[in-house]
Enzyme design. Structure first.
Site, PDB file in Angstrom:
ATOM      1  N   CYS A 184      15.349   0.258   6.800  1.00 25.30           N
ATOM      2  CA  CYS A 184      14.641   1.742   6.301  1.00 25.30           C
ATOM      3  C   CYS A 184      16.051   2.526   6.160  1.00 25.30           C
ATOM      4  O   CYS A 184      16.929   2.472   6.853  1.00 25.30           O
ATOM      5  CB  CYS A 184      13.917   2.292   7.473  1.00 25.30           C
ATOM      6  SG  CYS A 184      13.604   3.979   7.188  1.00 25.30           S
ATOM      7  N   THR A 185      16.142   3.122   5.114  1.00 23.70           N
ATOM      8  CA  THR A 185      17.421   3.755   4.504  1.00 23.70           C
ATOM      9  C   THR A 185      17.955   5.005   5.854  1.00 23.70           C
ATOM     10  O   THR A 185      19.019   5.433   5.610  1.00 23.70           O
ATOM     11  CB  THR A 185      17.556   4.286   3.266  1.00 23.70           C
ATOM     12  OG1 THR A 185      16.247   4.989   3.274  1.00 23.70           O
ATOM     13  CG2 THR A 185      17.444   3.231   2.185  1.00 23.70           C
ATOM     14  N   HIS A 186      16.646   5.116   6.371  1.00 19.57           N
ATOM     15  CA  HIS A 186      17.148   6.305   7.509  1.00 19.57           C
ATOM     16  C   HIS A 186      17.946   5.649   8.800  1.00 19.57           C
ATOM     17  O   HIS A 186      18.713   6.427   9.538  1.00 19.57           O
ATOM     18  CB  HIS A 186      16.051   6.709   8.192  1.00 19.57           C
ATOM     19  CG  HIS A 186      15.245   7.863   7.564  1.00 19.57           C
ATOM     20  ND1 HIS A 186      14.568   7.723   6.153  1.00 19.57           N
ATOM     21  CD2 HIS A 186      15.292   9.312   7.776  1.00 19.57           C
ATOM     22  CE1 HIS A 186      14.128   8.826   5.778  1.00 19.57           C
ATOM     23  NE2 HIS A 186      14.501   9.948   6.551  1.00 19.57           N
ATOM     24  N   TYR A 204       7.027   8.348   4.352  1.00 20.48           N
ATOM     25  CA  TYR A 204       6.185   7.745   3.679  1.00 20.48           C
ATOM     26  C   TYR A 204       5.761   6.379   4.392  1.00 20.48           C
ATOM     27  O   TYR A 204       4.572   5.611   4.008  1.00 20.48           O
ATOM     28  CB  TYR A 204       7.185   7.100   2.500  1.00 20.48           C
ATOM     29  CG  TYR A 204       7.414   7.984   1.300  1.00 20.48           C
ATOM     30  CD1 TYR A 204       6.977   9.271   1.493  1.00 20.48           C
ATOM     31  CD2 TYR A 204       8.013   7.500   0.199  1.00 20.48           C
ATOM     32  CE1 TYR A 204       7.215  10.016   0.351  1.00 20.48           C
ATOM     33  CE2 TYR A 204       8.112   8.135  -0.872  1.00 20.48           C
ATOM     34  CZ  TYR A 204       7.948   9.608  -0.989  1.00 20.48           C
ATOM     35  OH  TYR A 204       7.948  10.481  -1.912  1.00 20.48           O
ATOM     36  N   GLY A 205       6.240   6.175   5.307  1.00 23.60           N
ATOM     37  CA  GLY A 205       6.287   4.980   6.363  1.00 23.60           C
ATOM     38  C   GLY A 205       4.828   4.511   6.554  1.00 23.60           C
ATOM     39  O   GLY A 205       4.316   3.418   7.034  1.00 23.60           O
ATOM     40  N   ASP A 224      14.394   9.193  -2.114  1.00 19.09           N
ATOM     41  CA  ASP A 224      13.837   8.303  -0.843  1.00 19.09           C
ATOM     42  C   ASP A 224      12.788   9.768  -0.404  1.00 19.09           C
ATOM     43  O   ASP A 224      12.911  10.844  -1.035  1.00 19.09           O
ATOM     44  CB  ASP A 224      15.213   8.394  -0.026  1.00 19.09           C
ATOM     45  CG  ASP A 224      14.389   7.988   1.663  1.00 19.09           C
ATOM     46  OD1 ASP A 224      13.580   7.168   1.502  1.00 19.09           O
ATOM     47  OD2 ASP A 224      14.934   8.537   2.625  1.00 19.09           O
ATOM     48  N   ASN A 246      13.031   1.609   1.480  1.00 23.80           N
ATOM     49  CA  ASN A 246      12.399   0.324   1.610  1.00 23.80           C
ATOM     50  C   ASN A 246      11.048   0.392   1.542  1.00 23.80           C
ATOM     51  O   ASN A 246      10.351  -0.590   1.066  1.00 23.80           O
ATOM     52  CB  ASN A 246      12.744  -0.351   3.056  1.00 23.80           C
ATOM     53  CG  ASN A 246      14.589  -0.364   3.147  1.00 23.80           C
ATOM     54  OD1 ASN A 246      14.764  -1.654   2.877  1.00 23.80           O
ATOM     55  ND2 ASN A 246      15.386   0.515   3.354  1.00 23.80           N
ATOM     56  N   THR A 247      10.469   1.404   2.073  1.00 25.90           N
ATOM     57  CA  THR A 247       9.025   1.699   2.089  1.00 25.90           C
ATOM     58  C   THR A 247       8.282   1.512   0.659  1.00 25.90           C
ATOM     59  O   THR A 247       7.412   0.674   0.112  1.00 25.90           O
ATOM     60  CB  THR A 247       8.443   2.994   2.632  1.00 25.90           C
ATOM     61  OG1 THR A 247       9.200   2.915   3.844  1.00 25.90           O
ATOM     62  CG2 THR A 247       6.951   3.088   2.808  1.00 25.90           C
ATOM     63  N   GLU A 306      15.384  12.759  11.069  1.00 24.60           N
ATOM     64  CA  GLU A 306      15.349  13.907  10.528  1.00 24.60           C
ATOM     65  C   GLU A 306      15.422  15.112  11.198  1.00 24.60           C
ATOM     66  O   GLU A 306      15.689  16.222  10.636  1.00 24.60           O
ATOM     67  CB  GLU A 306      13.795  13.823   9.622  1.00 24.60           C
ATOM     68  CG  GLU A 306      13.260  12.779   8.587  1.00 24.60           C
ATOM     69  CD  GLU A 306      13.851  13.338   7.060  1.00 24.60           C
ATOM     70  OE1 GLU A 306      14.055  14.473   7.077  1.00 24.60           O
ATOM     71  OE2 GLU A 306      14.181  12.515   6.445  1.00 24.60           O
TER      72      GLU A 306
END
Ligand code: DGL
Length: 267
Positions: free
Chosen positions: A185-187, A42-43, A10, A74-75, A153
């Site tokens: 989104c995995t976050h 990345y998004g 990720d 996901n991005t 983050e």
């Protein structure tokens, strides 16, 4: 049987939500995790850049002799999984998006599904496209939530600011009477408690990691790649180790002795 590790990556700490499920469900599988802490998020980046970053990470993971790769982002998944599979045809590459779609379709009662994700995931249109393919009479409402990734983050998981931002982002979706919301989104599963408080108990939150781990388990069996060894976990990053180490210990409940920093640009 194949006792080599699975590679999971990720842009940062988000993929740990997938690591957690793989650890829970596939107990013998070793994992090599890579979080691109130097280049998160990345998004907000272009497809070209995200593809280039992901290809570098896959080259690094292949050098570690992984037997399969889970794109825990996901991005990346919604923008360039096809290109990555073409570039690396000899390794099994799976993502999280199709699992999220399957879970949401199983969960919805009124066929009104919300999807939240990064700017790049939402503008790819991938989630609505796949949901409509499986559930033609569904209504899909999307919203990009770019502030969630920095909040996660930063570790502001139960912070009032996180709930205020969530209220602002999610109001338009709640007005559409969605009964299911994909955390695209995995976050986002890391702030799932705060999100649930904002949307209320009547909206089901979908964390694609659960089904992703199950699906990867069936793929490993199908390709005779499952491990019968004791699992080992290794964590790599491209810059700061602090977030991944702290988040991994808190979120996985697993003491991380070492997070190693590597030069991803050389791959
Ligand atoms: N966690 C990632 C995702 O699932 C990327 C977030 C970001 O770097 O913007 O989309």
């Amino acid at each position: 049987m194949d006792n080599r590790p699975i590679g999971i990556f990720d842009s940062g700490v988000g993929g740990l939500t997938v690591v957690k499920e793989v650890m829970n469900q596939l107990k013998n599988e070793s994992i090599i995790y890579f979080g691109d802490t130097a280049r998160v998020p990345y998004g907000s980046k272009s497809k070209h850049t995200v593809t280039k970053f992901s290809a570098q990470i896959i080259r690094f993971l292949l050098e570690q002799d992984v037997k399969a790769i889970i794109i825990a982002c996901n991005t990346v998944n919604s923008n360039c999984i096809d290109e990555l599979r073409e570039l690396f045809p000899n390794v099994l590459i799976e993502g999280v998006v199709e699992s999220g779609v399957k879970m949401a379709i199983d969960a919805t009662s009124n066929n009104k599904i919300g999807v939240i994700g990064t700017e790049a995931t939402i503008s790819s249109g991938k989630y609505p496209e796949l949901i409509k393919q499986s559930l033609a009479n569904s209504e899909v409402f999307v919203k990009s939530c770019p502030l969630f990734v920095p909040l996660v983050e930063e570790g502001w998981l139960h912070h009032e600011v996180t709930r205020l931002v969530a209220k602002e982002y999610l109001e338009s979706l709640l007005n559409k009477q969605i009964d299911t919301l994909i955390l695209g989104c995995t976050h986002y599963p890391i702030i799932q408690d705060s999100l649930q408080q904002v949307v209320g108990e009547h909206v089901k939150l979908i964390n694609p990691a659960d089904e992703t781990a199950r699906f990867v388990g069936t793929l490993l069996i199908k390709h005779n790649l499952q491990s019968n060894n004791k699992a080992n976990y290794e964590f790599f990053v491209s810059d700061h180790v602090r977030q991944v180490q702290q988040m991994a210990e808190m979120f996985l409940g697993y003491p991380i002795h070492q997070v190693k920093k590597i030069e991803i640009e050389k791959y």
